[in-house]
Design a protein around this motif. Structure first.
Motif, PDB file in Angstrom:
ATOM      1  N   VAL A  48       4.856   6.834   1.932  1.00  0.00           N
ATOM      2  CA  VAL A  48       5.147   5.290   3.214  1.00  0.00           C
ATOM      3  C   VAL A  48       4.431   3.994   2.367  1.00  0.00           C
ATOM      4  N   VAL A  49       5.470   3.257   2.043  1.00  0.00           N
ATOM      5  CA  VAL A  49       5.317   1.518   1.870  1.00  0.00           C
ATOM      6  C   VAL A  49       5.087   1.174   2.637  1.00  0.00           C
ATOM      7  N   GLY A  71       6.579   8.399  10.877  1.00  0.00           N
ATOM      8  CA  GLY A  71       6.326   7.457  10.341  1.00  0.00           C
ATOM      9  C   GLY A  71       6.040   5.796  10.939  1.00  0.00           C
ATOM     10  N   TYR A  72       6.931   5.172  11.014  1.00  0.00           N
ATOM     11  CA  TYR A  72       7.553   3.687  11.854  1.00  0.00           C
ATOM     12  C   TYR A  72       6.613   3.858  12.885  1.00  0.00           C
ATOM     13  N   LYS A  82       8.155   2.324   5.396  1.00  0.00           N
ATOM     14  CA  LYS A  82       9.613   2.578   5.172  1.00  0.00           C
ATOM     15  C   LYS A  82       9.264   3.530   4.524  1.00  0.00           C
ATOM     16  N   GLY A  83      10.140   4.163   4.183  1.00  0.00           N
ATOM     17  CA  GLY A  83       9.992   5.689   3.374  1.00  0.00           C
ATOM     18  C   GLY A  83       9.720   5.282   1.384  1.00  0.00           C
ATOM     19  N   ASP A  84       8.472   6.065   1.345  1.00  0.00           N
ATOM     20  CA  ASP A  84       8.587   5.455  -0.823  1.00  0.00           C
ATOM     21  C   ASP A  84       9.410   6.169  -1.024  1.00  0.00           C
ATOM     22  N   HIS A  96       1.092  -1.138  -0.215  1.00  0.00           N
ATOM     23  CA  HIS A  96       0.135   0.012  -0.223  1.00  0.00           C
ATOM     24  C   HIS A  96       0.808   1.164  -0.338  1.00  0.00           C
ATOM     25  N   HIS A  97       0.276   2.699  -0.856  1.00  0.00           N
ATOM     26  CA  HIS A  97       0.984   3.289  -1.185  1.00  0.00           C
ATOM     27  C   HIS A  97       0.078   4.406  -0.411  1.00  0.00           C
TER      28      HIS A  97
END
Length: 713
Positions: free
Chosen positions: A19-20, A48-49, A32-34, A6-7
């Protein structure tokens, strides 16, 4: 079960980093970062995590709760909504519409459904006693936009990607990730200014985390930014460094502007703000002579006694040097969904609060009025309260008074998925689904972005059976209130948020087509931007840099930029009188932020609260020696409203005469159900900030520059 990818954008601060998220069934495997996100380029911070911690938090409420004889019991949704609506309408029938107050917290800004439904709820309740977190943060910025441009939602945004000189006042983007400056990987953007030969200067009473990323940091006494700005403007005028360019034709009252700053002495300014005269002159000249420059200020300048005046003076400096609505200066976004910016919007001082007479702005009263309106008897006393995604016990000044006010209410409802310091006072809690369980489109933060951006994300997880999203909760409550108040009126089903969004995109500024900058070189698309088109860009759509917006973004009656609004000119007189007065010499308290937290609602994640104590009182070595304080020892800090026991950290990162505590902590109150936060409670600085001290013009809370005394424990 298959693994799904998912993005989306992180919703835990303003930066909108991509984020992914990989999931398997109901389990999050990774976040994780996109790297393909054109805005954040793979950057992600610790918050984010922690999206997975918020999603799986066992303390997060999933079903409505009702307080019965002091005990929380589950209640079904329809019964809960029926009871809330009936109670609110009954109180208003007995005591008038203004006997109900409402408060909207800042998480609402990240929520598409809540943003689109809130207006109908406010209309249904029909009270003037509505407040929000804006008057604890950026409201002075919006007020100045209203007075100068005629629109309360026109935020001036630093064009950080093109500027050659950036002057930051009271801002700490290393902790905030960029505030009112939505910019993925803000620190890399700051570094790029220096890489292309530019310069970044930071002015703050504390040598913050951001100081590592700037060319120069200067200490300034809390609450004196207005004096510093007056000095810069005075020197620009004295040296003939003005170059307003096209703004000469767009603005009014040029002849009246310069005389407002007559009689200002740089020596006087320096004595009050603590910045040497030579530095004031050098910064003014460097700023004015730069190819393009931007003066930007945030929480530190907004939440002080001259909050609105500071924002006006920063704009005056940008205007005089030709750095408003110009590449590399202060600019405006052109958001794809721009309904808020497509028509005049705003009001100021059309009515005043009952107890203290503070002005409304944009149909909101300052949050500092909430407790006194609840506690002060008489006609119009607030007796019921609707709290939406907010925690004013921790976020508003004089938190203990807010506790007292909420405790004696006749009725209170919280729309919140935590039993926190504020919702513990409620009679009913209505918990919405989590951020990964509903769709996402950032209406607010696309208006604040340093590039024109758009992104839509479907839910990562289907909403669990028996839960409801914010949209459904607010719509259900609104319909019930209206049915009770106007039983003969026909009921109407509002269109779904996605339908509203799609219509807004199709009729917005990209209705005739758009350029997509996702791969660097822009690619022209002749079809109108729509929700269907936007879904083709799961990593987000880059619609290009900010662009010149005047005269289209001038909503004043005469379509002119108003240089000298009378309200601000009058407040300038207050500042000039203080400038000529004597320094108080009191110890001053300021706040601070931390990268791992965002106000009061992220402390139930172990990964975000672990590590060293983040609630220590920062004290300069000279003050520590004078007061008998030492690192690791305790002290008592006192103000008019109360006192706190704090751990001391002696540091030369804080200037002499100033002490510093963080904002948003204090999870030690009884009745809270946040196990991790209660294990790391910290202290609530707002137990000693003062609800009676405000920015005189706007009524905004003063959270920086609080007079305090400190003694060793």
């Amino acid at each position: 079960m298959p693994v799904k990818t998912h993005h989306r954008a992180c919703t835990l601060c303003e930066a909108m980093c991509g984020v992914v998220i990989e999931t398997q069934g109901e389990q999050i495997l990774s976040i994780k970062g996109d790297k393909n996100d054109p805005h954040s380029e793979g950057h992600i911070c610790p918050k984010g995590y922690a999206l997975q911690d918020l999603h799986s938090d066992p303390d997060r409420l999933r079903t409505p709760l009702e307080k019965v004889n002091g005990e929380w019991l589950p209640i079904d949704w329809d019964s809960a909504l029926d009871k809330v609506a009936a109670k609110l309408v009954d109180i208003q029938a007995r005591h008038g519409n203004d006997s109900i107050a409402g408060y909207w917290g800042n998480p609402a800004s990240h929520n598409l459904g809540l943003m689109m439904a809130s207006g109908t709820l406010r209309k249904a309740i029909g009270t003037r006693n509505i407040s929000s977190a804006a008057s604890l943060d950026q409201m002075p910025h919006q007020l100045v936009s209203y007075l100068m441009f005629g629109h309360s939602q026109l935020f001036t945004i630093p064009d950080i990607d093109r500027t050659q000189y950036m002057l930051m006042l009271g801002a700490n983007p290393a902790a905030s990730n960029g505030s009112l400056m939505t910019a993925g990987d803000i620190l890399k953007r700051l570094e790029r200014i220096r890489e292309r030969g530019g310069k970044v200067v930071l002015v703050d009473p504390r040598r913050t985390e951001s100081a590592r990323y700037v060319d120069q940091h200067l200490f300034i006494r809390p609450g004196t930014d207005a004096f510093f700005l007056l000095g810069l403007i005075r020197h620009v005028l004295d040296k003939g460094l003005t170059k307003p360019g096209r703004l000469l034709e767009l603005a009014d009252n040029w002849a009246a502007l310069a005389p407002l700053f007559d009689g200002i002495s740089l020596e006087q300014v320096s004595a009050r703000c603590g910045i040497p005269v030579a530095e004031i002159r050098r910064i003014a000249e460097d700023f004015a002579n730069a190819e393009c420059a931007v003066c930007y200020g945030r929480m530190g300048v907004a939440t002080q006694s001259y909050g609105a005046l500071n924002h006006w003076l920063m704009l005056v400096l940008n205007i005089l040097t030709g750095n408003l609505d110009s590449p590399g200066g202060m600019m405006f976004t052109t958001p794809a969904f721009n309904k808020a910016q497509s028509r005049p919007m705003g009001s100021f001082n059309t009515c005043q609060s009952r107890v203290r007479g503070l002005p409304e702005f944009d149909s909101y009263f300052p949050a500092v009025t909430l407790a006194e309106e609840m506690l002060t008897p008489g006609e119009g006393q607030v007796r019921g309260f609707v709290c939406v995604a907010g925690n004013p016990v921790l976020s508003t000044p004089n938190g203990r008074q807010m506790d007292e006010a909420l405790e004696q209410l006749e009725f209170m409802v919280s729309i919140d998925f935590y039993l926190n310091e504020t919702s513990r006072h409620a009679d009913i809690i209505l918990p919405p689904t989590g951020p990964l369980e509903h769709e996402q489109y950032d209406i607010v933060f696309n208006m604040l972005a340093v590039r024109n951006l758009a992104r839509f994300s479907d839910p990562v997880f289907a909403a669990p059976e028996g839960t409801r999203c914010d949209w459904d909760i607010v719509q259900g409550l609104t319909q019930r209130i209206m049915a009770l108040k106007k039983p003969d009126a026909p009921s109407r089903n509002a269109p779904h948020p996605e339908e509203i969004l799609d219509h807004g995109l199709r009729t917005g500024p990209y209705a005739e087509g758009f350029f997509a900058y996702n791969s660097g070189e822009p690619v022209r698309h002749d079809e109108p931007l729509s929700l269907e088109v936007l879904k083709r860009y799961p990593h987000g759509l880059d619609l290009g840099p900010m662009r010149e917006s005047f005269p289209g973004y001038l909503f004043t009656a005469d379509k002119k930029l108003h240089l000298t609004p009378p309200e601000l000119v009058a407040d300038l007189g207050r500042a000039l009188a203080e400038l000529r007065g004597a320094e108080s010499g009191e110890l001053m308290l300021i706040g601070r932020r931390d990268l791992r937290t965002n106000n009061s609602w992220m402390h139930n994640s172990k990964r975000l609260v672990k590590g060293k104590d983040r609630c220590a009182l920062l004290v300069h070595p000279s003050d520590a020696e004078r007061l008998g304080l030492a690192s690791g020892k305790q002290a008592r800090i006192m103000s008019r409203t109360g006192e706190l026991m704090v751990n001391v950290e002696v540091s030369d990162d804080i200037m002499p005469g100033v002490v510093c505590l963080p904002h948003g902590w204090g999870h030690d109150r009884e009745g809270v159900s946040l196990r991790v936060a209660q294990g790391n409670p910290g202290i609530n600085v707002n137990d000693i900030t003062d609800d009676q001290v405000v920015d005189v013009l706007s009524g905004n809370a003063v959270l920086n520059g609080i007079p305090v005394s400190v003694v060793a424990a």
